[in-house]
Design a protein around this motif. Structure first.
Motif, PDB file in Angstrom:
ATOM      1  N   PRO A 339       0.955  -1.521   0.403  1.00  0.00           N
ATOM      2  CA  PRO A 339       0.181  -0.275   0.023  1.00  0.00           C
ATOM      3  C   PRO A 339       0.836   0.963   0.236  1.00  0.00           C
ATOM      4  CG  PRO A 339       0.093  -1.293   2.015  1.00  0.00           C
ATOM      5  CD  PRO A 339       0.447  -1.655   1.328  1.00  0.00           C
ATOM      6  N   ILE A 340       1.923   1.238   0.457  1.00  0.00           N
ATOM      7  CA  ILE A 340       3.229   1.943   0.870  1.00  0.00           C
ATOM      8  C   ILE A 340       3.352   2.593  -1.010  1.00  0.00           C
ATOM      9  CG2 ILE A 340       4.907   3.395   1.199  1.00  0.00           C
ATOM     10  CD1 ILE A 340       4.843   1.589   4.109  1.00  0.00           C
ATOM     11  N   LEU A 341       3.791   1.419  -1.287  1.00  0.00           N
ATOM     12  CA  LEU A 341       4.074   1.821  -3.071  1.00  0.00           C
ATOM     13  C   LEU A 341       2.822   2.323  -3.544  1.00  0.00           C
ATOM     14  CD1 LEU A 341       6.012   1.516  -5.212  1.00  0.00           C
ATOM     15  CD2 LEU A 341       5.843  -1.140  -5.414  1.00  0.00           C
ATOM     16  N   GLU A 342       1.913   1.577  -3.647  1.00  0.00           N
ATOM     17  CA  GLU A 342       0.454   2.220  -4.472  1.00  0.00           C
ATOM     18  C   GLU A 342       0.073   3.383  -3.847  1.00  0.00           C
ATOM     19  OE1 GLU A 342      -1.914  -2.070  -4.579  1.00  0.00           O
ATOM     20  OE2 GLU A 342      -1.933  -0.641  -2.641  1.00  0.00           O
ATOM     21  N   LYS A 343       0.437   4.566  -2.984  1.00  0.00           N
ATOM     22  CA  LYS A 343       0.411   5.150  -2.824  1.00  0.00           C
ATOM     23  C   LYS A 343       1.172   6.556  -3.432  1.00  0.00           C
ATOM     24  CE  LYS A 343      -1.576   5.329   1.913  1.00  0.00           C
ATOM     25  NZ  LYS A 343      -1.757   6.112   3.207  1.00  0.00           N
ATOM     26  N   HIS A 509       0.688   6.596  10.212  1.00  0.00           N
ATOM     27  CA  HIS A 509       1.351   5.956  11.202  1.00  0.00           C
ATOM     28  C   HIS A 509       1.493   4.695  10.989  1.00  0.00           C
ATOM     29  CE1 HIS A 509       3.377   6.523  15.228  1.00  0.00           C
ATOM     30  NE2 HIS A 509       2.458   5.188  15.115  1.00  0.00           N
ATOM     31  N   ASP A 510       1.227   3.541  11.416  1.00  0.00           N
ATOM     32  CA  ASP A 510       1.031   2.475  10.819  1.00  0.00           C
ATOM     33  C   ASP A 510       2.450   2.197   9.709  1.00  0.00           C
ATOM     34  OD1 ASP A 510      -0.034   1.065  13.082  1.00  0.00           O
ATOM     35  OD2 ASP A 510      -1.109   0.233  11.726  1.00  0.00           O
ATOM     36  N   GLU A 511       2.657   2.997   8.579  1.00  0.00           N
ATOM     37  CA  GLU A 511       3.106   2.897   7.673  1.00  0.00           C
ATOM     38  C   GLU A 511       4.530   3.662   8.026  1.00  0.00           C
ATOM     39  OE1 GLU A 511      -0.351   2.774   3.638  1.00  0.00           O
ATOM     40  OE2 GLU A 511      -0.127   4.682   4.436  1.00  0.00           O
ATOM     41  N   ILE A 512       4.583   4.735   8.813  1.00  0.00           N
ATOM     42  CA  ILE A 512       5.587   4.861   8.502  1.00  0.00           C
ATOM     43  C   ILE A 512       6.098   4.398   9.430  1.00  0.00           C
ATOM     44  CG2 ILE A 512       6.803   7.754   9.850  1.00  0.00           C
ATOM     45  CD1 ILE A 512       4.065   8.531   8.714  1.00  0.00           C
TER      46      ILE A 512
END
Length: 538
Positions: A339-343, A509-512
């Motif tokens: 999901p990080i890469l998708e953003k 927050h969780d992604e960071i």
């Protein structure tokens, strides 16, 4: 037959197959615990699909086409021996049925074929006095090995094998030494080869194992090319119902000559499960396989997303997620990263890789060094090289000479160590002033008209955010231009910090927290101003 006979050697301490050393880089023995995990995954799939116990089925036929220690065949035999106890109550009859009708293998060398027979038949001769099997007419039984020769394609004086790419200079060694010409892949007709090997029209329900990994390809120094993908593809050609293999994980994001294989694997909707061990030495304790190892379950009747699980120190890390593997051109190994890469990609920004040079940005090899000082040079150019700076004349630069008078950001082309966990992923940038060049120790990660712009670029490359995106494509210590392909090329007109970047891409927050758990913070020094070491200690 004595009812106390043990087929798993579990009553012995230690299990002999946990003690043997690997024979070579391409002959890595599978630990019994890992083989057990793989077979557990297979049995779970079978139970889901067939509503029964795989090990209680006397018709299922298994093949390990690259057996070494015999650990897979031994564990399969053990499980079938227990599972078929009600179906075939007599132990000797049961064992004979399993070993003559259900369990088959192909040794990769003469030595490993003997070892595998000893593991499975309790004798290096299947028809020997100490064999637990009865009814075999040959010494080999169903674990076959015969010497196979390479097929050399001439290119000048010596060539390479047309099937596996092995170097004739390295592998054409006479009768006294192993050829490492593996019979399973040295054929254009694998089904015909199986008939030749086992004397029947063979159809295997399950193919399982740990293929050889690499062979000397005749390149510079100790250059070796991967070959495990050739075994996987040949196994698929046999059209089994299931295939379960453990291989290096380099194919997921890199690997010499693996682009085509990776594309096929990511697009193959029959991949049902991948279990990944990204930590060095995890899965295969004591064996250094850069990029880690993984095993997968391929199901000929599956057509959908693949369940991806990451193990760390043998324990699950993060969620197990079913996803389509071809969402990106490489396999993003951690589910939490997707999901990080998708953003990031949702902004459709160009890739920073377009700024990065290829190898040998100025045409000089790593081992090239100029003069120790600039004296006596008509137009001296400072050359950043392996661990030191030297000087050359401008006329010596024939590749990209227009970059000499630019401000440049240099990044080492190799970054990583022997540590079990990599956390930095990129070296410290070097700000190279006008009048400079570099050897292939470095890549030019951007050239600029001003020192300020070069500094902003260096600051950007130092962020955890950028190094995290690099980590998604960096399977080994090599930090080539391709590893920057997920990094967005944003305007380098300001100082970029992680806080600004997290906000720009709306990270939670969780992604960071996940990014910062994977990537170490850099020390206070922003960037190097002199030649850096090729390998940055972790």
């Amino acid at each position: 037959m004595n009812e106390q006979v043990s087929f798993t050697l579990r009553g012995r301490n230690p299990d002999v197959l946990t003690c043997i050393a690997n024979l070579s880089n391409d002959e890595v023995f599978t630990p019994p615990e890992l083989a057990g995990r793989m077979l557990d995954l297979l049995a779970q799939a079978w139970a889901t699909d067939h509503g029964g116990d795989l090990w209680a089925n006397k018709t299922v036929r298994f093949l390990d086409p690259f057996t070494k220690s015999g650990v897979f065949l031994r564990e399969i035999t053990s499980r079938l021996t227990l599972g078929l106890a009600q179906e075939i109550p007599d132990l000797q009859e049961r064992v004979n049925h399993i070993l003559t009708k259900q369990v088959f293998g192909i040794g990769i060398t003469r030595l490993t074929s003997l070892l595998a027979r000893r593991s499975v038949y309790c004798s290096k001769y299947a028809n020997g006095a100490h064999s637990i099997a009865e009814g075999f007419a040959s010494d080999a039984g169903n674990i076959w090995f015969e010497r196979t020769e390479h097929t050399w394609a001439k290119t000048g004086t010596l060539g390479k094998c047309t099937f596996c790419g092995a170097s004739q200079a390295a592998m054409d060694r006479g009768e006294a030494l192993e050829t490492h010409a593996y019979a399973f892949i040295h054929t254009n007709h694998i089904k015909t080869r199986m008939t030749e090997v086992f004397g029947d029209d063979m159809q295997f329900d399950v193919i399982v194992g740990n293929p050889p990994y690499q062979l000397n390809d005749g390149g510079y120094g100790t250059s070796a090319a991967p070959i495990y993908q050739l075994f996987v593809e040949k196994a698929f050609d046999l059209e089994p119902r299931y295939a379960v293999f453990v291989t290096p994980s380099r194919w997921m994001a890199g690997g010499k000559g693996l682009d085509g294989y990776r594309a096929k694997m990511l697009a193959d909707k029959r991949l049902r499960n991948i279990v990944d061990f990204p930590k060095l030495y995890d899965g295969f304790p004591g064996v250094k396989i850069r990029g880690g190892i993984s095993y997968f379950l391929w199901d000929s009747e599956h057509n959908g997303p693949c369940s991806v699980q990451t193990l760390w120190d043998g324990q699950p890390m993060g969620p197990t997620v079913a996803r389509h593997l071809d969402s990106f051109d490489v396999l993003v190994r951690r589910n939490e990263a997707v999901p990080i890469l998708e953003k990031v990609q949702a902004k459709a920004e160009p890739a920073f890789a377009s700024r990065v040079s290829s190898g040998k940005p100025f045409g000089f090899r790593t081992f090239f060094h100029g003069k120790p000082d600039s004296k006596k040079l008509k137009e001296p150019v400072k050359l950043f090289g392996s661990r030191k700076v030297s000087w050359i004349d401008r006329s010596a630069v024939t590749v990209n000479p227009q970059w000499i008078d630019k401000w440049k950001v240099l990044m080492t082309a190799v970054q990583g160590t022997s540590a079990a966990v990599e956390t930095k992923f990129l070296s410290k940038p070097i700000i190279a002033e006008p009048g400079t060049a570099c050897t292939e120790t470095y890549l030019v990660a951007g050239h600029f008209d001003s020192e300020e712009a070069a500094t902003f670029c260096a600051q950007y490359l130092r962020t955890r955010f950028v190094r995290f995106l690099v980590s998604l494509r960096k399977a080994t210590q090599h930090a080539t231009r391709d590893v920057y392909s997920f990094v967005p090329d944003i305007p380098l007109d300001q100082e970029w910090t992680d806080a600004k970047l997290y906000k720009r891409y709306s990270l939670t927050h969780d992604e960071i927290a996940f990014i910062e758990s994977q990537v170490a913070a850099r020390d206070a020094e922003l960037f190097d101003t002199d030649a850096a070491d090729e390998v940055d200690d972790e």
